[in-house]
Design an enzyme around this catalytic site. Structure first.
Site, PDB file in Angstrom:
ATOM      1  N   HIS A   1     -30.183  18.331   4.066  1.00 49.93           N
ATOM      2  CA  HIS A   1     -31.923  17.759   3.875  1.00 49.93           C
ATOM      3  C   HIS A   1     -32.365  18.625   3.036  1.00 49.93           C
ATOM      4  O   HIS A   1     -32.173  19.738   2.780  1.00 49.93           O
ATOM      5  CB  HIS A   1     -32.782  18.205   5.667  1.00 49.93           C
ATOM      6  CG  HIS A   1     -33.919  17.964   5.554  1.00 49.93           C
ATOM      7  ND1 HIS A   1     -33.891  16.718   5.498  1.00 49.93           N
ATOM      8  CD2 HIS A   1     -34.723  18.591   5.822  1.00 49.93           C
ATOM      9  CE1 HIS A   1     -35.856  17.000   5.161  1.00 49.93           C
ATOM     10  NE2 HIS A   1     -36.249  17.982   5.790  1.00 49.93           N
TER      11      HIS A   1
ATOM     12  N   ASP B   1     -42.711  19.508   3.903  1.00 51.16           N
ATOM     13  CA  ASP B   1     -41.435  18.533   4.343  1.00 51.16           C
ATOM     14  C   ASP B   1     -42.027  17.257   4.879  1.00 51.16           C
ATOM     15  O   ASP B   1     -42.350  17.024   5.088  1.00 51.16           O
ATOM     16  CB  ASP B   1     -40.853  19.090   5.349  1.00 51.16           C
ATOM     17  CG  ASP B   1     -39.564  18.563   5.043  1.00 51.16           C
ATOM     18  OD1 ASP B   1     -39.328  16.812   4.291  1.00 51.16           O
ATOM     19  OD2 ASP B   1     -38.341  18.568   5.885  1.00 51.16           O
TER      20      ASP B   1
ATOM     21  N   CYS C   1     -35.486  11.995   2.477  1.00 48.96           N
ATOM     22  CA  CYS C   1     -35.785  13.346   2.151  1.00 48.96           C
ATOM     23  C   CYS C   1     -35.413  13.895   0.888  1.00 48.96           C
ATOM     24  O   CYS C   1     -36.866  13.903  -0.101  1.00 48.96           O
ATOM     25  CB  CYS C   1     -34.772  14.431   2.720  1.00 48.96           C
ATOM     26  SG  CYS C   1     -33.214  14.415   2.350  1.00 48.96           S
TER      27      CYS C   1
END
Length: 214
Positions: free
Chosen positions: A111, A126, A74
């Protein structure tokens, strides 16, 4: 020594994700870039298992994900996308989430995700959640189901926080929860160090290699 002064090679990035469209900061372009990135750059943790450090400066991100034709997780994905979107004129706010994946226990904020305001609409973007993650950005709106090909998502409120859910076997499953508090590089550096080095962290215990497709 990290180097964020290295200019972003936008042409190289767009070639890496196979994008040849418009470069204006519109919602259509955001959707197209998000899908192109999610379906061209894999989610993987190979370097962690090989004992290599995960570096988050722009030079390292471009060398690995763009020039090296590698993937990442991420922080790598979304920091690179943030640089790309800001270079195109988007307003981007970096955020952090607590991963749930259907489990209610409290976890650390490990995250990274982005809020992109485009055409006066805040969108959650995302590209770094891996399998089951978003293929397109979704509006920051409560209980509005959004379908991405075979997957369906929604955001719900939980006190002052938001929860991203996906529809799985006719039930909504929590993917992660987040607030709209802006995050800074040091926040990601600390979280990145934990998830890439702690012996109990998920990414130090097993191999993850995932590539999303529509």
């Amino acid at each position: 020594m990290t180097n964020d002064a290295l200019p972003l090679d936008l042409d190289a990035y767009l070639n890496r994700i196979g994008y040849t469209g418009d470069r204006k900061p519109t919602l259509d372009v955001l959707n197209a870039l998000h899908l192109a990135h999610a379906t061209h750059i894999p989610f993987e943790n190979l370097d962690i298992l090989l004992g290599r450090p995960i570096r988050l400066d722009l030079a390292s991100l471009q060398a690995k994900l763009v020039a090296g034709h590698r993937g990442g997780y991420c922080f790598e994905h979304n920091l690179l996308v943030r640089a790309v979107l800001e270079s195109l004129g988007y307003v981007v706010k970096p955020l952090a989430a607590r991963v749930r994946l259907g489990e209610p226990r409290l976890r650390a904020r490990t995250h990274m995700l982005l809020m992109v305001t485009v055409e006066n609409t805040p969108m959650i973007a995302d590209v770094g959640f891996g399998g089951g993650g978003l293929l397109h950005p979704i509006p920051l709106a409560e209980a509005l189901p959004v379908r991405h090909y075979a997957w369906e998502y929604r955001l719900i409120r939980e006190g002052s926080a938001w929860v991203l859910q996906s529809l799985t076997e006719a039930q909504w499953m929590d993917l992660y929860t987040f607030t709209l508090d802006r995050q800074y590089r040091i926040d990601y550096e600390v979280a990145n160090y934990y998830v890439s080095t702690h012996p109990n962290a998920q990414f130090t215990q097993g191999l993850f290699v995932q590539q999303a497709t529509p």
